[in-house]
Design a protein around this motif. Structure first.
Motif, PDB file in Angstrom:
ATOM      1  N   ILE A  26       0.826  -1.209   0.000  1.00  0.00           N
ATOM      2  CA  ILE A  26       0.000   0.000   0.000  1.00  0.00           C
ATOM      3  C   ILE A  26       0.861   1.260   0.000  1.00  0.00           C
ATOM      4  O   ILE A  26       0.644   2.178  -0.801  1.00  0.00           O
ATOM      5  CB  ILE A  26      -0.933   0.011   1.234  1.00  0.00           C
ATOM      6  CG1 ILE A  26      -1.956  -1.124   1.137  1.00  0.00           C
ATOM      7  CG2 ILE A  26      -1.645   1.357   1.371  1.00  0.00           C
ATOM      8  CD1 ILE A  26      -2.784  -1.313   2.395  1.00  0.00           C
ATOM      9  N   ILE A  27       1.825   1.300   0.901  1.00  0.00           N
ATOM     10  CA  ILE A  27       2.652   2.502   1.061  1.00  0.00           C
ATOM     11  C   ILE A  27       3.808   2.532   0.078  1.00  0.00           C
ATOM     12  O   ILE A  27       4.223   3.604  -0.376  1.00  0.00           O
ATOM     13  CB  ILE A  27       3.178   2.599   2.518  1.00  0.00           C
ATOM     14  CG1 ILE A  27       2.014   2.840   3.468  1.00  0.00           C
ATOM     15  CG2 ILE A  27       4.223   3.699   2.670  1.00  0.00           C
ATOM     16  CD1 ILE A  27       2.405   2.951   4.919  1.00  0.00           C
ATOM     17  N   GLY A  28       4.311   1.354  -0.245  1.00  0.00           N
ATOM     18  CA  GLY A  28       5.488   1.258  -1.106  1.00  0.00           C
ATOM     19  C   GLY A  28       6.733   1.114  -0.260  1.00  0.00           C
ATOM     20  O   GLY A  28       7.025   1.978   0.579  1.00  0.00           O
ATOM     21  N   ALA A  29       7.452   0.028  -0.437  1.00  0.00           N
ATOM     22  CA  ALA A  29       8.641  -0.244   0.360  1.00  0.00           C
ATOM     23  C   ALA A  29       9.648   0.907   0.369  1.00  0.00           C
ATOM     24  O   ALA A  29      10.257   1.183   1.405  1.00  0.00           O
ATOM     25  CB  ALA A  29       9.306  -1.536  -0.119  1.00  0.00           C
ATOM     26  N   PRO A  30       9.861   1.604  -0.764  1.00  0.00           N
ATOM     27  CA  PRO A  30      10.830   2.712  -0.753  1.00  0.00           C
ATOM     28  C   PRO A  30      10.470   3.839   0.217  1.00  0.00           C
ATOM     29  O   PRO A  30      11.338   4.631   0.596  1.00  0.00           O
ATOM     30  CB  PRO A  30      10.807   3.211  -2.206  1.00  0.00           C
ATOM     31  CG  PRO A  30      10.359   2.035  -3.003  1.00  0.00           C
ATOM     32  CD  PRO A  30       9.361   1.347  -2.131  1.00  0.00           C
ATOM     33  N   ASN A  31       9.196   3.918   0.607  1.00  0.00           N
ATOM     34  CA  ASN A  31       8.761   4.976   1.522  1.00  0.00           C
ATOM     35  C   ASN A  31       8.948   4.602   2.987  1.00  0.00           C
ATOM     36  O   ASN A  31       8.623   5.399   3.876  1.00  0.00           O
ATOM     37  CB  ASN A  31       7.289   5.318   1.262  1.00  0.00           C
ATOM     38  CG  ASN A  31       7.072   5.912  -0.116  1.00  0.00           C
ATOM     39  OD1 ASN A  31       7.810   6.803  -0.528  1.00  0.00           O
ATOM     40  ND2 ASN A  31       6.084   5.414  -0.832  1.00  0.00           N
ATOM     41  N   ILE A  32       9.435   3.394   3.247  1.00  0.00           N
ATOM     42  CA  ILE A  32       9.696   2.932   4.607  1.00  0.00           C
ATOM     43  C   ILE A  32      11.200   2.941   4.834  1.00  0.00           C
ATOM     44  O   ILE A  32      11.956   2.362   4.053  1.00  0.00           O
ATOM     45  CB  ILE A  32       9.126   1.520   4.824  1.00  0.00           C
ATOM     46  CG1 ILE A  32       7.601   1.527   4.616  1.00  0.00           C
ATOM     47  CG2 ILE A  32       9.470   1.008   6.221  1.00  0.00           C
ATOM     48  CD1 ILE A  32       6.975   0.138   4.585  1.00  0.00           C
ATOM     49  N   THR A  33      11.645   3.590   5.878  1.00  0.00           N
ATOM     50  CA  THR A  33      13.087   3.657   6.152  1.00  0.00           C
ATOM     51  C   THR A  33      13.607   2.331   6.675  1.00  0.00           C
ATOM     52  O   THR A  33      14.629   1.817   6.215  1.00  0.00           O
ATOM     53  CB  THR A  33      13.395   4.773   7.173  1.00  0.00           C
ATOM     54  OG1 THR A  33      12.951   6.016   6.625  1.00  0.00           O
ATOM     55  CG2 THR A  33      14.884   4.852   7.462  1.00  0.00           C
ATOM     56  N   ALA A  34      12.929   1.748   7.659  1.00  0.00           N
ATOM     57  CA  ALA A  34      13.338   0.464   8.229  1.00  0.00           C
ATOM     58  C   ALA A  34      12.211  -0.072   9.100  1.00  0.00           C
ATOM     59  O   ALA A  34      11.306   0.678   9.502  1.00  0.00           O
ATOM     60  CB  ALA A  34      14.616   0.620   9.065  1.00  0.00           C
ATOM     61  N   GLY A  35      12.267  -1.360   9.398  1.00  0.00           N
ATOM     62  CA  GLY A  35      11.239  -1.909  10.265  1.00  0.00           C
ATOM     63  C   GLY A  35      11.475  -3.361  10.613  1.00  0.00           C
ATOM     64  O   GLY A  35      12.269  -4.055   9.969  1.00  0.00           O
ATOM     65  N   LEU A  36      10.785  -3.801  11.642  1.00  0.00           N
ATOM     66  CA  LEU A  36      10.855  -5.199  12.074  1.00  0.00           C
ATOM     67  C   LEU A  36       9.600  -5.535  12.871  1.00  0.00           C
ATOM     68  O   LEU A  36       9.159  -4.749  13.706  1.00  0.00           O
ATOM     69  CB  LEU A  36      12.091  -5.442  12.939  1.00  0.00           C
ATOM     70  CG  LEU A  36      12.305  -6.873  13.462  1.00  0.00           C
ATOM     71  CD1 LEU A  36      13.790  -7.211  13.496  1.00  0.00           C
ATOM     72  CD2 LEU A  36      11.701  -7.074  14.849  1.00  0.00           C
ATOM     73  N   VAL A  37       9.034  -6.698  12.591  1.00  0.00           N
ATOM     74  CA  VAL A  37       7.902  -7.182  13.383  1.00  0.00           C
ATOM     75  C   VAL A  37       8.172  -8.622  13.817  1.00  0.00           C
ATOM     76  O   VAL A  37       8.811  -9.389  13.103  1.00  0.00           O
ATOM     77  CB  VAL A  37       6.566  -7.116  12.612  1.00  0.00           C
ATOM     78  CG1 VAL A  37       6.206  -5.681  12.270  1.00  0.00           C
ATOM     79  CG2 VAL A  37       6.601  -7.968  11.342  1.00  0.00           C
ATOM     80  N   ASN A  38       7.702  -8.960  15.010  1.00  0.00           N
ATOM     81  CA  ASN A  38       7.783 -10.332  15.503  1.00  0.00           C
ATOM     82  C   ASN A  38       6.525 -11.084  15.104  1.00  0.00           C
ATOM     83  O   ASN A  38       5.408 -10.609  15.346  1.00  0.00           O
ATOM     84  CB  ASN A  38       7.909 -10.353  17.033  1.00  0.00           C
ATOM     85  CG  ASN A  38       9.314 -10.052  17.512  1.00  0.00           C
ATOM     86  OD1 ASN A  38      10.218  -9.837  16.719  1.00  0.00           O
ATOM     87  ND2 ASN A  38       9.493 -10.029  18.823  1.00  0.00           N
ATOM     88  N   CYS A  39       6.704 -12.246  14.499  1.00  0.00           N
ATOM     89  CA  CYS A  39       5.579 -13.032  14.016  1.00  0.00           C
ATOM     90  C   CYS A  39       5.803 -14.506  14.349  1.00  0.00           C
ATOM     91  O   CYS A  39       6.945 -14.947  14.533  1.00  0.00           O
ATOM     92  CB  CYS A  39       5.419 -12.831  12.509  1.00  0.00           C
ATOM     93  SG  CYS A  39       3.891 -13.509  11.834  1.00  0.00           S
ATOM     94  N   LYS A  40       4.721 -15.269  14.419  1.00  0.00           N
ATOM     95  CA  LYS A  40       4.820 -16.689  14.762  1.00  0.00           C
ATOM     96  C   LYS A  40       5.432 -17.500  13.633  1.00  0.00           C
ATOM     97  O   LYS A  40       6.096 -18.506  13.863  1.00  0.00           O
ATOM     98  CB  LYS A  40       3.429 -17.229  15.110  1.00  0.00           C
ATOM     99  CG  LYS A  40       3.419 -18.673  15.584  1.00  0.00           C
ATOM    100  CD  LYS A  40       2.022 -19.108  15.969  1.00  0.00           C
ATOM    101  CE  LYS A  40       2.013 -20.560  16.449  1.00  0.00           C
ATOM    102  NZ  LYS A  40       0.642 -20.988  16.847  1.00  0.00           N
ATOM    103  N   THR A  41       5.204 -17.074  12.392  1.00  0.00           N
ATOM    104  CA  THR A  41       5.696 -17.803  11.227  1.00  0.00           C
ATOM    105  C   THR A  41       6.489 -16.880  10.309  1.00  0.00           C
ATOM    106  O   THR A  41       6.372 -15.655  10.373  1.00  0.00           O
ATOM    107  CB  THR A  41       4.533 -18.405  10.426  1.00  0.00           C
ATOM    108  OG1 THR A  41       3.598 -17.368  10.087  1.00  0.00           O
ATOM    109  CG2 THR A  41       3.808 -19.463  11.249  1.00  0.00           C
ATOM    110  N   ALA A  42       7.279 -17.470   9.443  1.00  0.00           N
ATOM    111  CA  ALA A  42       8.077 -16.707   8.478  1.00  0.00           C
ATOM    112  C   ALA A  42       7.516 -16.929   7.071  1.00  0.00           C
ATOM    113  O   ALA A  42       6.425 -17.453   6.896  1.00  0.00           O
ATOM    114  CB  ALA A  42       9.539 -17.135   8.559  1.00  0.00           C
ATOM    115  N   GLY A  43       8.276 -16.514   6.062  1.00  0.00           N
ATOM    116  CA  GLY A  43       7.887 -16.773   4.683  1.00  0.00           C
ATOM    117  C   GLY A  43       7.107 -15.656   4.018  1.00  0.00           C
ATOM    118  O   GLY A  43       6.511 -15.871   2.961  1.00  0.00           O
TER     119      GLY A  43
END
Length: 228
Positions: A26-43
């Motif tokens: 929605i926002i576009g990855a280039p508009n995000i400087t950095a980030g991290l979320v904790n999730c139960k699964t990967a992929g």
């Protein structure tokens, strides 16, 4: 309004992998400087938002490491009042975002939680204790990233959508106190069984040696975008 500063993404919960993936579209990855979320699964297919797989329903060290990495973003990027920190939260966030205060070990906190679950304490009482031995629960995550604006997008699994209960309210003001946390231990006669460092920390907090959970968060906005 993202025109004045940068955008960072943090959060945790069973749905945050999908949330992060969709957010980037929605926002576009280039508009995000950095980030991290904790999730139960990967992929999940994300570019800027790192997906950190962590333990649920039993918290683990991977969750702690992920939260520490989120907190490190503030100093690493010099996050300030012009920036926006977008926090993605969903069910399971309490377990997936463990981060005890420095005075207490992860094992101490896990043991304390197990005792609370076994003694018959209700969820409000359990959360009162957990919030007061955490670096981020009970509004402390929102306060940590001040003066940046923190906007939380939340998928609720709590009946009534109590913002202080969803993921233990990391970006929402907390009305409970150290005194009430101590009372829970006394009510269920847990003082002798609980880890000594937990008992000491809660007692010192009651005596005013540590700041209580924030009762007001002027930099935080919380939006429930879906519920059950």
């Amino acid at each position: 309004d993202l025109s004045k500063g940068r955008l960072f993404v943090i959060g945790g919960g069973k749905a945050t992998g999908f949330m992060a993936e969709t957010l980037e579209k929605i926002i576009g990855a280039p508009n995000i400087t950095a980030g991290l979320v904790n999730c139960k699964t990967a992929g999940y297919e994300t570019v800027k938002i790192k997906i950190n797989e962590a333990g649920h329903p039993i918290p683990d060290e991977r969750g702690v490491n992920g939260v520490n990495e989120m907190l490190a973003l503030k100093e690493k990027f010099g996050i300030n009042e012009k920036d926006v920190v977008l926090c993605l939260l969903s069910g399971g966030g309490s377990s997936l975002m463990p981060c005890p205060v420095p005075e207490i070990s992860f094992e101490d906190k896990r043991q304390m939680t197990a005792l609370l679950l076994l003694c018959g304490a209700d969820i409000t009482e359990i959360n009162t204790v957990r919030k007061h031995i955490s670096r981020i629960k009970g509004g402390r995550l929102g306060a940590y990233f001040a003066p940046a604006t923190v906007v939380s997008l939340i998928i609720s699994d709590v009946i009534g959508n109590d913002l202080s209960a969803i993921a233990s309210g990391p970006t929402y003001p907390d009305n409970s106190t150290f005194m009430q946390a101590n009372y829970v231990l006394m009510k269920y006669t847990l003082t002798a069984q609980a880890p000594a460092k937990v008992v000491s920390y809660l007692d010192r907090g009651w005596r005013g040696e540590f700041a209580d959970t924030p009762k007001k968060l002027t930099n935080c906005r919380n939006y429930i975008i879906a519920d059950s």
